[in-house]
Design an enzyme around this catalytic site. Structure first.
Site, PDB file in Angstrom:
ATOM      1  N   GLU A   1     -27.418  49.583  43.058  1.00 53.77           N
ATOM      2  CA  GLU A   1     -26.650  49.896  44.258  1.00 53.77           C
ATOM      3  C   GLU A   1     -26.150  51.344  44.162  1.00 53.77           C
ATOM      4  O   GLU A   1     -25.523  51.721  43.174  1.00 53.77           O
ATOM      5  CB  GLU A   1     -25.468  48.917  44.310  1.00 53.77           C
TER       6      GLU A   1
ATOM      7  N   ASP B   1     -22.171  46.776  41.175  1.00 54.97           N
ATOM      8  CA  ASP B   1     -20.806  46.911  40.667  1.00 54.97           C
ATOM      9  C   ASP B   1     -20.113  45.561  40.601  1.00 54.97           C
ATOM     10  O   ASP B   1     -20.445  44.646  41.350  1.00 54.97           O
ATOM     11  CB  ASP B   1     -19.990  47.814  41.607  1.00 54.97           C
TER      12      ASP B   1
ATOM     13  N   ASP C   1     -17.456  44.527  41.847  1.00 57.54           N
ATOM     14  CA  ASP C   1     -16.395  44.459  42.860  1.00 57.54           C
ATOM     15  C   ASP C   1     -16.920  43.714  44.091  1.00 57.54           C
ATOM     16  O   ASP C   1     -18.027  43.178  44.077  1.00 57.54           O
ATOM     17  CB  ASP C   1     -15.898  45.877  43.226  1.00 57.54           C
TER      18      ASP C   1
ATOM     19  N   ASP D   1     -17.970  44.761  47.006  1.00 58.07           N
ATOM     20  CA  ASP D   1     -19.203  45.293  47.589  1.00 58.07           C
ATOM     21  C   ASP D   1     -20.408  44.918  46.735  1.00 58.07           C
ATOM     22  O   ASP D   1     -21.479  44.590  47.250  1.00 58.07           O
ATOM     23  CB  ASP D   1     -19.124  46.822  47.704  1.00 58.07           C
TER      24      ASP D   1
END
Ligand code: 0R9
Length: 642
Positions: free
Chosen positions: A427, A500, A502, A504
């Protein structure tokens, strides 16, 4: 527990050698010694209760995870027979628990064992792989009990009192010298028992986890059986008809099927043989698919949905938006395939096919409005398929004109041996940059993704080909999508999603998993999809090698270990990685990409199904369940993205 002294006869010595073999090669009998095998121990015992339910004698099964990871399973069946068995000269109950495969061999009059875990090896294997097992039986007005350690009889079956009613209760503690961990996952067991309850109409199964202060529990009992199963699977989808189509026939090979169409573009057919989920399909699925294609085409022709000039609808058109559960009972099932979850019995195809032919054509004649709603969707799917074919041709032609058929952003590896090659789907451009520099370019390729991904829930194949976010993934993997997907053409043995830690990252992971699940399912079934595990924290101190922690538990453990070495928390620098982009190429290699040191999580069909469920919920048309999910999970969001 007082040891029970008794001499072993020739029969008993053979028995002990049998169970010793189980302890020597547990994987052969229970699949694996990982947490998966541990859960199989529970399924083996519960399967025996389900057999008793299928024989018509048991209506309730209660499973408890007791503190200390002790499992307790109780049924209200007839109770395992207690009399001395003429062949082994010990009680039938002890025989079942000490002789390999005895449950089947010594079974009384029912002789028709249909339930069964993946390995169907039964109680003696669970006994052999447990530190201890306690079996209590209520039968003929008496309460009987026996006790074993590591498969060996410590206390023979004896009457310890009187009892009302009948039933069997088994408690066991799995052997921690055999299993990697004894930590049962409540959710995994809950899901399996829900599924079992769906598959056995009217059977009540309860599960309770008493390990925590506030116990978790659930109760499953579905009078609707497979109809309830399909309604459950479709709970967040927009349905094309209110009630699932239900087909049941109790012949030599009992078949039960429930079908409901939704407005989604995906195909979800779950198949079971003797209550075992046949993930790889097989002859029952083949018969079902053949019949669907024939019945809908015949109906479409005879009711003018298809004109003479029109081509027949293809199977994939007819299965778009379908949710179905197919359950068959086969006396001697032959399991094939990589994970031995593909039904091989050829006689089943015809049985399922002719049964569905008859029942489904009658249903369509009697329910013309449902037939119309489904056929309109099938016809629009066939048009979309044609559009997808054109889009695909266009992409192919365009690629043929370009020098390379690989996406521009892909940094490919030099090896062409798919078995050793891996592609990291990363990403963001900055993380992609670090990954490109940090990788071993001989066998690791990097494909950076950026920007907003296509919502596959709301797009058909024609929109996916040529989509600038997904097309690079399709081209890089190299094996096509949908019905065209050809696993033998994959360019990488490992397709690794690196996102990641998180919200997102979780989103992009869910999106990609859903895409693979919907359009490249064999890639998941074949075990080619992985999730990279980047670290969450780095602990550093001058003169000390950096310590990477991948979870909050890891961090606490690392603090404790360092404290034992005299390094206190306030002496340590703590970096919390917000994204992959914060790591330099060397760090990324060392922590996440180096095959020697990294941890990869292999994605299983279960993970993909979960991703698909969450995705349907979050991206689909139904607002109310989405609101409920967000409300229920809002409290976790802060933990995802600190
Ligand atoms: C809590 C876990 N329950 C069991 O393991 C369980 C096994 C079992 C059983 C019978 C009834 N309830 C049971 N619960 C049973 C089966 C038969 C006759 N009477 C009782 C039969 O199969 O004919 N048994 C499973 C195997 C055996 N009993 C047998 F081999 F001992 F007969």
């Amino acid at each position: 527990m007082e040891k029970y002294n008794h001499k072993y006869g020739a029969e008993q010595i053979q028995v002990l050698e049998g169970l010793e073999a189980v302890r020597k090669r547990p994987g052969m009998y229970i699949g694996s010694t990982s947490v998966r095998g541990l859960h199989h121990m529970v399924y083996e015992i519960v399967d025996n209760c389900v057999d008793e339910a299928l024989a018509g004698y048991c209506t309730e099964i209660n499973v408890v995870i007791e503190p200390g990871n002790i499992i307790s399973v109780e049924d209200n069946g007839r109770g395992i027979p207690v009399e001395i068995h003429p062949k082994t000269k010990i009680s039938t109950a002890e025989t079942v628990y000490t002789v390999l495969h005895a449950g089947g061999k010594f079974g009384g009059d029912s002789g028709y064992k249909v339930s069964g875990g993946l390995h169907g090896v039964g109680a003696s294997v669970v006994n052999a792989l447990s530190q201890w097992t306690e079996v209590t039986i209520r039968r003929d007005g008496g309460l009987y009990q026996m006790y074993f350690e590591k498969g060996k009889t410590v206390k023979k079956l004896e009457k310890i009192g009187d009892a009302k009613g009948t039933g069997t209760k088994v408690r066991f503690l799995a052997d921690d010298t055999i299993f990697e961990s004894l930590n049962y996952e409540y959710e995994t067991l809950e899901k399996r028992f829900r599924e079992m309850a769906f598959l056995t109409k009217g059977l009540k199964i309860t599960i309770e986890d008493k390990r925590e202060e506030t116990p978790k529990k659930a109760e499953f009992c579905f009078e609707g059986g497979l109809i309830s199963f399909v309604e459950f699977l479709n709970k967040n989808k927009e349905k094309l008809h209110k009630t699932p189509i239900y087909i049941e026939k109790n012949g030599d090979i009992p078949v039960e099927i429930a079908i409901q169409y939704t407005s989604s573009y995906s195909e979800n057919i779950y198949t079971f043989v003797n209550n075992i989920n046949t993930i790889e399909g097989g002859t029952h699925l083949e018969g079902f698919k053949r019949s669907l294609t024939k019945v809908f085409n015949d109906y479409a022709r005879s009711h003018n949905f298809l004109k003479e000039k029109d081509n027949n609808l293809q199977g994939e058109d007819i299965r778009e938006g379908i949710t179905a559960v197919v359950s068959v009972k086969v006396k001697e099932p032959q399991f094939e395939g990589q994970t031995k979850t593909k039904l091989g019995n050829s006689e089943v195809t015809g049985v399922v096919q002719s049964m569905v032919n008859e029942a489904l054509s009658t249903f369509l004649e009697e329910n013309p409005s449902v037939a119309k709603a489904i056929l309109e969707k099938c016809i629009s799917a066939s048009r979309a398929r044609e559009a997808a074919r054109k889009a695909r041709e266009l992409v192919r032609k365009k690629n043929a004109l370009e020098t390379s058929t690989l996406p521009g952003k892909l940094a490919d590896c030099s090896s062409k041996n798919a078995d050793e090659c891996e592609v990291y789907i990363v990403e963001g451009d900055s993380a992609g940059g670090s990954a490109k520099q940090g990788r071993d370019r001989k066998f690791q390729a990097i494909l950076p993704l950026w920007g907003k991904m296509l919502n596959v829930e709301k797009a058909r194949a024609d929109k996916i080909y040529g989509n600038d976010k997904l097309n690079p993934v399709i081209l890089a993997v190299g094996a096509g999508i949908g019905a065209d997907f050809d696993i033998t053409k994959i360019r990488y043995g490992k397709v690794i999603i690196m996102a990641d830690a998180d919200v997102d990252g979780a989103h992009i992971r869910t999106l990609l998993l859903t895409f693979f699940f919907r359009y490249m399912r064999p890639l998941i079934e074949n075990g080619n999809v992985y999730l990279a595990q980047p670290p969450l924290y780095k602990l550093s101190k001058k003169g000390m090698e950096d310590v990477y922690c991948y979870t909050d538990e890891d961090l606490e453990k690392a603090y404790k270990e360092l404290e034992e070495k005299g390094i206190t928390r306030d002496q340590l620098g703590v970096q919390r990685y917000k994204g992959l982009g914060e790591m330099n190429p060397e760090q990324l290699w060392e922590t996440t990409m180096n095959p020697e040191t990294r941890t990869l999580i292999k994605v299983t069909m279960d993970d993909a199904i979960k991703a698909d469920e969450i995705f349907t919920l979050l991206m689909g048309d139904e607002v109310e369940p989405r609101r409920e999910f967000i409300q229920a999970n809002a409290k976790y969001v802060k933990n995802l993205d600190i």
